[in-house]
Design an enzyme around this catalytic site. Sequence first.
Site: not given
Length: 423
Positions: A59, A267-268, A308, A333-334, A336
């Site tokens: 977000e 990894p997220r 980042g 999100n695809p 990027e």
Amino acid sequence: MARWFYSLVWYLALPLVLLRLKRRARQAPAYGERVAERFGDVSARDDRPLWIHAVSVGETVAIAPLVTLLLEREPDLPILITTMTPTGAERVRSLFPERVQHLYCPYDLPHALARFLKRIKPRALIVVETELWPNMVAACKRRKVPVLLANARLSARSAKGYAKFSALTRPMLNNLSLVVAQNQTDGARFVSLGLPNQNLVVTGSVKFDISVPDQARIDAEVLKRQWGSERPVLVAGSTHDGEETKLLDLLSQLQKKIPDLLLVLVPRHPERFEAVNQLAKERGMNVCRRSESQPTADTQVYLGDTMGDLLMLYATADLAFVGGSLIERGGHNPLEPAALAKPVIMGEHVFNFAVICEALAQAGGLLQVDSDAALEQQCLSVLKDPQKAAQLGSAAAAFVQENQGALERLYQQVESVCLKDRS
């Protein structure tokens, strides 16, 4: 009455919430810091900031273009961004190190929100995407603080969940000043749950308004030279538990036909970096952690364990996999990798980005798979066919460019709802 019972449940569950926070702090120590902010215990201020709530990294990244635009056009406007996670906090600091203040958002407890609003005195609240809380919205309504839901999305699954608690959902949506939705489908779901139709505006998704810094492309080229510029690269971004195992197995299979293939694994959640590192090492793979050393021609798995850098890492890809989609997480999100003209592949679980993924697939920029075998087959077909990869990437980039413009439309709504009183 419904919100009274909701608040009671919150207070009764608070010991469990704090216990969970303590457990998370063992893996990610930042969760144990600044806990008082989560109860509204913050320093008082008199500059009436614009409050933006972005729950976590996704977000924060989504709303960053709006924040940048606000800083350019409203140089005297104080901005406060709240998140719920330390990773979100870190992203705010890295994106806006000086002009934007960060705090952790208070829990949805009446006394915590009352304390927070009394001390912060926000001129308006912008909530990013879906992070709506009944007491937060009600507290703002009582203090005549406009609430705008920006870049709003609502999956069919989430809508069903909200519908089960209509006694809470309907008053909450009625108290919103405006919902700025990504598309008509999501907007209609908000209306069906009780949002007044006149309080809905559809502008498209600001996630299309992506700006790729030149430095990201430069850094990507430097990195590629370190591991070998000619090597094929599969970048797997924002992966979750259960996906890394599949991707490491995939790498083993693909290397039988593409021996020099490199997997860049991101990894997220930072607290899982070490576990994923061990997972790859247990398979006997040569792993390089970005935080510790530079990759070489022998590196098989490059672990993106810094914050980042995902956009830059996507820029190194010959094929980009977007995580959260092989498991029932809903996908990430695809756009990027698409904006970088990279072919994109995802699993079948994309309900968080259903409309975008469907449109991107129809435009020819996204491949979706529903099994491990299909994932292997599609990856192999793209990685061994540069012409196909280029066509997919070009279609993806064109799709992003054709859908840009939502940022300006969102700004106009923010200006009319949140910035009416500039004093």
